[in-house]
Design a protein around this motif. Structure first.
Motif, PDB file in Angstrom:
ATOM      1  N   ASP A   1       0.830  -1.207   0.000  1.00 14.28           N
ATOM      2  CA  ASP A   1       0.000   0.000   0.000  1.00 14.28           C
ATOM      3  C   ASP A   1       0.862   1.254   0.000  1.00 14.28           C
ATOM      4  N   GLN A   2       2.002   1.171   0.681  1.00 16.99           N
ATOM      5  CA  GLN A   2       2.875   2.334   0.797  1.00 16.99           C
ATOM      6  C   GLN A   2       4.331   1.888   0.796  1.00 16.99           C
ATOM      7  N   VAL A   3       5.142   2.694   0.148  1.00 15.44           N
ATOM      8  CA  VAL A   3       6.595   2.493   0.149  1.00 15.44           C
ATOM      9  C   VAL A   3       7.232   3.776   0.647  1.00 15.44           C
ATOM     10  N   ASN A   4       8.106   3.640   1.629  1.00 17.04           N
ATOM     11  CA  ASN A   4       8.833   4.788   2.166  1.00 17.04           C
ATOM     12  C   ASN A   4      10.305   4.658   1.806  1.00 17.04           C
ATOM     13  N   VAL A   5      10.870   5.751   1.327  1.00 18.62           N
ATOM     14  CA  VAL A   5      12.275   5.731   0.946  1.00 18.62           C
ATOM     15  C   VAL A   5      12.871   7.112   1.227  1.00 18.62           C
ATOM     16  N   ALA A   6      14.136   7.129   1.552  1.00 19.61           N
ATOM     17  CA  ALA A   6      14.823   8.400   1.795  1.00 19.61           C
ATOM     18  C   ALA A   6      15.274   8.996   0.459  1.00 19.61           C
ATOM     19  N   GLU A   7      15.245  10.311   0.408  1.00 18.46           N
ATOM     20  CA  GLU A   7      15.690  11.008  -0.806  1.00 18.46           C
ATOM     21  C   GLU A   7      17.110  10.587  -1.149  1.00 18.46           C
ATOM     22  N   GLY A   8      17.333  10.320  -2.433  1.00 19.68           N
ATOM     23  CA  GLY A   8      18.654   9.908  -2.886  1.00 19.68           C
ATOM     24  C   GLY A   8      18.841   8.404  -2.941  1.00 19.68           C
ATOM     25  N   ASN A   9      17.976   7.680  -2.238  1.00 20.74           N
ATOM     26  CA  ASN A   9      18.064   6.215  -2.262  1.00 20.74           C
ATOM     27  C   ASN A   9      17.285   5.643  -3.448  1.00 20.74           C
TER      28      ASN A   9
ATOM     29  N   VAL B   1      12.092  13.962  -3.415  1.00 20.39           N
ATOM     30  CA  VAL B   1      10.901  14.257  -2.617  1.00 20.39           C
ATOM     31  C   VAL B   1       9.694  14.469  -3.527  1.00 20.39           C
ATOM     32  N   SER B   2       9.932  15.073  -4.683  1.00 17.94           N
ATOM     33  CA  SER B   2       8.844  15.359  -5.626  1.00 17.94           C
ATOM     34  C   SER B   2       8.274  14.098  -6.283  1.00 17.94           C
ATOM     35  N   ASP B   3       8.911  12.955  -6.082  1.00 14.35           N
ATOM     36  CA  ASP B   3       8.362  11.694  -6.591  1.00 14.35           C
ATOM     37  C   ASP B   3       7.225  11.169  -5.717  1.00 14.35           C
ATOM     38  N   SER B   4       7.037  11.754  -4.558  1.00 17.86           N
ATOM     39  CA  SER B   4       5.976  11.310  -3.655  1.00 17.86           C
ATOM     40  C   SER B   4       4.612  11.460  -4.331  1.00 17.86           C
ATOM     41  N   ALA B   5       3.923  10.360  -4.487  1.00 17.15           N
ATOM     42  CA  ALA B   5       2.646  10.336  -5.218  1.00 17.15           C
ATOM     43  C   ALA B   5       2.071   8.926  -5.129  1.00 17.15           C
ATOM     44  N   LEU B   6       0.952   8.737  -5.806  1.00 14.09           N
ATOM     45  CA  LEU B   6       0.301   7.424  -5.880  1.00 14.09           C
ATOM     46  C   LEU B   6       0.625   6.809  -7.235  1.00 14.09           C
ATOM     47  N   TYR B   7       1.116   5.586  -7.236  1.00 12.92           N
ATOM     48  CA  TYR B   7       1.556   4.933  -8.460  1.00 12.92           C
ATOM     49  C   TYR B   7       0.663   3.727  -8.761  1.00 12.92           C
ATOM     50  N   PHE B   8       0.235   3.656 -10.014  1.00 17.25           N
ATOM     51  CA  PHE B   8      -0.645   2.573 -10.460  1.00 17.25           C
ATOM     52  C   PHE B   8       0.012   1.790 -11.584  1.00 17.25           C
ATOM     53  N   CYS B   9      -0.033   0.477 -11.449  1.00 22.26           N
ATOM     54  CA  CYS B   9       0.354  -0.433 -12.507  1.00 22.26           C
ATOM     55  C   CYS B   9      -0.911  -0.859 -13.245  1.00 22.26           C
ATOM     56  N   ALA B  10      -0.823  -1.031 -14.553  1.00 20.39           N
ATOM     57  CA  ALA B  10      -2.000  -1.425 -15.336  1.00 20.39           C
ATOM     58  C   ALA B  10      -1.588  -2.401 -16.427  1.00 20.39           C
ATOM     59  N   VAL B  11      -2.526  -3.223 -16.833  1.00 20.83           N
ATOM     60  CA  VAL B  11      -2.244  -4.236 -17.850  1.00 20.83           C
ATOM     61  C   VAL B  11      -3.418  -4.352 -18.809  1.00 20.83           C
ATOM     62  N   ARG B  12      -3.094  -4.697 -20.033  1.00 20.35           N
ATOM     63  CA  ARG B  12      -4.096  -5.175 -20.977  1.00 20.35           C
ATOM     64  C   ARG B  12      -3.424  -6.283 -21.778  1.00 20.35           C
ATOM     65  N   ASP B  13      -4.186  -7.105 -22.442  1.00 24.38           N
ATOM     66  CA  ASP B  13      -3.524  -8.112 -23.270  1.00 24.38           C
ATOM     67  C   ASP B  13      -3.390  -7.574 -24.690  1.00 24.38           C
ATOM     68  N   GLU B  14      -2.628  -8.263 -25.490  1.00 25.98           N
ATOM     69  CA  GLU B  14      -2.313  -7.757 -26.824  1.00 25.98           C
ATOM     70  C   GLU B  14      -3.455  -7.961 -27.814  1.00 25.98           C
ATOM     71  N   GLY B  15      -4.510  -8.598 -27.372  1.00 24.13           N
ATOM     72  CA  GLY B  15      -5.652  -8.845 -28.245  1.00 24.13           C
ATOM     73  C   GLY B  15      -6.483  -7.602 -28.452  1.00 24.13           C
TER      74      GLY B  15
ATOM     75  N   ARG C   1       1.286   4.026  -2.587  1.00 26.28           N
ATOM     76  CA  ARG C   1       1.676   5.402  -2.242  1.00 26.28           C
ATOM     77  C   ARG C   1       3.158   5.429  -1.942  1.00 26.28           C
ATOM     78  N   LEU C   2       3.873   6.245  -2.680  1.00 25.48           N
ATOM     79  CA  LEU C   2       5.310   6.422  -2.469  1.00 25.48           C
ATOM     80  C   LEU C   2       5.543   7.675  -1.661  1.00 25.48           C
ATOM     81  N   GLN C   3       6.232   7.522  -0.541  1.00 20.98           N
ATOM     82  CA  GLN C   3       6.615   8.666   0.290  1.00 20.98           C
ATOM     83  C   GLN C   3       8.133   8.752   0.296  1.00 20.98           C
ATOM     84  N   VAL C   4       8.666   9.852  -0.195  1.00 16.42           N
ATOM     85  CA  VAL C   4      10.101  10.071  -0.198  1.00 16.42           C
ATOM     86  C   VAL C   4      10.403  11.117   0.861  1.00 16.42           C
ATOM     87  N   GLN C   5      11.193  10.705   1.837  1.00 18.07           N
ATOM     88  CA  GLN C   5      11.509  11.611   2.951  1.00 18.07           C
ATOM     89  C   GLN C   5      12.804  12.373   2.677  1.00 18.07           C
TER      90      GLN C   5
END
Lengths: 116, 114
Positions: B9-17, B83-97, B109-113
């Motif tokens: 649901d959430q990923v926390n990471v320090a800036e620069g990492n 820090v500006s990467d902090s946002a909600l990220y969605f993965c999506a898929v469709r098939d090639e048909g 939710r990505l939180q960059v501290q």
């Protein structure tokens, strides 16, 4: 950079009323879509539209929903008799033809629909 | 039926990492995979896609993603988080048909501290 636009940004309506959500897709795109996102839930596909007809629809897109491309620029979603559970953010999207092999869909900022 | 799982649901990471946001998928045929980002009160913004070819795809703002067919995964990565990467990220898929409808994951939710 061209973008998808949507109006209004927020619509409040009473249960049972009809609403029309409007979208202007990117001008050279041929496929148009509506998705919705109920608060706290996933983005869900509603319908896709190509060549002036529905090409796909989900089970959510029942008889109370309809879509139209009334002119060369607008794409609308009509909900005939709104229910409380229709409250959601509605996103319009568009994509280029398959010939261009781009495949990605570009989304508008959304219309927040609140049914009271 | 196609599906997408985003296990965090959430990923926390320090800036620069470096950061990784995980995504696994299920489709009946070959997948077309996408990452989108959503900033507050904004729509979904396209980041990158995998259609065919190299398993490592590069996208906007320094993001990249690695397609792994055997693990049915498409993890989003960035070598150095901002820090500006902090946002909600969605993965999506469709098939090639013929179906173009995207199936989305539940979002991470990505939180960059700083």
């Amino acid at each position: 950079e061209p973008e998808v636009t949507q109006t209004p940004s927020h619509q409040v309506t009473q249960m049972g009323q009809e609403v029309i959500l409007r979208c202007v897709p990117i001008s050279n795109h041929l496929y148009f879509y509506w998705y919705r996102q109920i608060l706290g839930q996933k983005v869900e596909f509603l319908v896709s539209f190509y060549n002036n007809e529905i090409s796909e629809k989900s089970e959510i897109f029942d008889d109370q929903f309809s879509v139209e491309r009334p002119d060369g620029s607008n794409f609308t979603l009509k909900i005939r008799s709104t229910k409380l559970e229709d409250s959601a953010m509605y996103f319009c999207a568009s994509s280029a033809s398959g010939i261009s092999r781009t495949y990605e869909q570009y989304f508008g900022p959304g219309t927040r629909l609140t049914v009271t | 039926a196609q599906s997408v799982a985003q296990p965090e649901d959430q990923v926390n990471v320090a800036e620069g990492n470096p950061l990784t946001v995980k995504c696994t998928y299920s489709v009946s045929g070959n997948p077309y995979l996408f990452w989108y980002v959503q900033y507050p009160n904004r729509g979904l913004q396209f980041l990158l896609k995998y259609i065919t070819g190299d398993n490592l795809v590069k996208g906007s703002y320094g993001f990249e993603a690695e397609f792994n067919k055997s693990q049915t995964s498409f993890h989003l990565k960035k070598p150095s988080a901002l820090v500006s990467d902090s946002a909600l990220y969605f993965c999506a898929v469709r098939d090639e048909g013929g179906r173009r409808a995207l199936t989305f994951g539940s979002g991470t939710r990505l939180q960059v501290q700083p």
